[in-house]
Design a protein around this motif. Structure first.
Motif, PDB file in Angstrom:
ATOM      1  N   UNK A 139       0.865  -1.166   0.000  1.00  0.00           N
ATOM      2  CA  UNK A 139       0.000   0.000   0.000  1.00  0.00           C
ATOM      3  C   UNK A 139       0.908   1.224   0.000  1.00  0.00           C
ATOM      4  N   UNK A 140       0.851   2.015  -1.059  1.00  0.00           N
ATOM      5  CA  UNK A 140       1.677   3.216  -1.138  1.00  0.00           C
ATOM      6  C   UNK A 140       0.922   4.418  -0.564  1.00  0.00           C
ATOM      7  N   UNK A 141       1.645   5.256   0.182  1.00  0.00           N
ATOM      8  CA  UNK A 141       1.106   6.503   0.732  1.00  0.00           C
ATOM      9  C   UNK A 141       1.725   7.657  -0.052  1.00  0.00           C
ATOM     10  N   UNK A 142       0.902   8.485  -0.680  1.00  0.00           N
ATOM     11  CA  UNK A 142       1.426   9.548  -1.538  1.00  0.00           C
ATOM     12  C   UNK A 142       1.793  10.823  -0.778  1.00  0.00           C
ATOM     13  N   UNK A 143       0.949  11.243   0.143  1.00  0.00           N
ATOM     14  CA  UNK A 143       1.195  12.495   0.863  1.00  0.00           C
ATOM     15  C   UNK A 143       1.092  12.255   2.366  1.00  0.00           C
TER      16      UNK A 143
END
Length: 396
Positions: A139-143
């Protein structure tokens, strides 16, 4: 998935440009500034509860950690070319595999895109390959609105002794957050990264913005030199709403989300404006809790009303009563995804508690706040490792 709606010609051009970015090397954000409709670009609709639950039913129990290699103090050091450390990542994700973890939550940063978009994407692909070899999705977190509001590319500072997360940085930082002329970069980054991996089965989900209304009052916010900009919450709310639109314009096959993190959300009529956007725009509902199991259970019971899969994307702070046994066991019983904060003790210093910002520790705390392993792979508490393995079916 929902049928994609028709787009005006200018919007189609905008999206085609974004899809071409990863193939063209470093982006030119200025090109986006000409399109005044960028924050209203249509994309796929929000998933229905049925679509969201079908996605969740097709996956194993999502259990894992917020992963940052022990050799990196923050997102920039993790991903920049000079300090990207696939050897450590591979070793530590091997320990995650041994625990039976199926997913990890990992933070990105928009300045990495501006620095070298194609190189950044290549390193993301390399990371996904490593994780996939260990049977782990991402799961990537962008901000992220938490910790240092003044990120800088290049060599990162050394950890401050005895201080929790002394080098973690916000994305966007205060300057970029409050500068409208920098917003095209944020669009470029969001659409460019998601477009590259929008159909990649190695990516479990996209967490668009971590704790967007966090003002860091107990850490950087108490220091006049690092005080958060006036109007941060209002500006972040504006960008959070737009960010869901930007992300949907890439038509990702994975769910989009942003997690609520304050309280238990017992009254849907008393949600803050930010919480309302997070819940009403997310395909799946994510949340944070660092409380004991009874309060964690209140969170789950209250968020069930939305009829969507639930994922706790941050938990486990031992002195707070948020421990693997029984909180993780409760999450498994309730079929709630669960990501503890921290994994291997290292440069992030998250073995130290939040109150270290008021009084830094001179030695290892009597009880670790976060993290599971020492840098050599020795468990901090072997009984915790045994408990996790029993839950994930790795006890044998």
């Amino acid at each position: 998935m929902s049928t994609r709606c028709s787009r005006p010609l200018s919007v189609l051009v905008l999206i085609l440009i974004s899809l071409a970015i990863p193939l063209a090397g470093s982006p030119t954000p200025q090109a986006w500034a000409q399109d005044q409709d960028q924050d209203r670009a249509p994309g796929r609709e929000r998933w229905t509860p049925e679509q969201a639950n079908a996605w969740y039913d097709g996956l194993p129990w999502l259990v894992g950690c917020n992963f940052n290699p022990s050799t990196a103090i923050n997102q920039l050091e993790m991903w920049q070319a000079d300090t990207f450390d696939p050897e450590t990542i591979d070793r530590e994700l091997g320990w995650a595999e041994d625990l039976g973890f199926t997913s990890v939550r990992v933070y990105l940063h928009h300045l990495l895109w501006e620095q070298d978009a194609e190189g950044f994407l290549e390193r993301l692909d390399q990371f996904l390959d490593i994780a996939d070899r260990h049977g782990i999705g991402v799961m990537f977190v962008l901000f992220d609105s938490v910790w240092d509001p003044h990120p800088r590319l290049g060599p990162q500072r050394d950890p401050a002794p005895g201080l929790h997360n002394s080098g973690w940085v916000q994305s966007p930082g205060a300057d970029d957050l409050m500068s409208p002329e920098r917003e095209p970069l944020l669009v470029h980054y969001t659409v460019g990264v998601i477009s590259r991996f929008k159909d990649d089965p190695r990516v479990h989900a996209w967490d668009l913005w971590n704790e967007p209304d966090n003002t860091n009052d107990n850490s950087y916010g108490r220091n006049n030199l690092d005080r958060e900009p006036e109007g941060k919450r209002e500006r972040t709310l504006e960008l959070l709403e737009r960010c869901f639109t930007w992300a949907r314009s890439a038509n990702p096959s994975q769910p989009l989300t942003s997690g609520v993190w304050i309280g238990q959300w017992s009254d849907p009529d008393r949600l803050s404006p930010t919480e309302r956007v997070q819940i009403e725009q997310s395909d799946v509902i994510t949340f944070h809790t660092y409380d004991p199991v009874d309060r964690a259970a209140q969170c789950v019971e209250n968020l069930r009303r939305y009829g969507r899969p639930l994922l706790c994307t941050e938990f486990m702070a031992r002195p707070q009563g948020s421990t693997f046994d029984p909180v993780l066991g409760y999450f498994k019983d309730q079929d709630v995804g669960a990501y503890c904060w921290g994994f291997v003790a290292g440069k992030s210093n998250t073995i130290y508690p939040w109150d270290s910002w008021q009084d830094p520790y001179e030695s290892e705390p009597p009880v670790w706040f976060h993290d599971i392993f020492r840098p050599d792979g020795t468990p901090y508490r072997p009984e915790e490792v045994s408990y996790i393995k029993r839950l994930t079916g790795r006890a044998d």
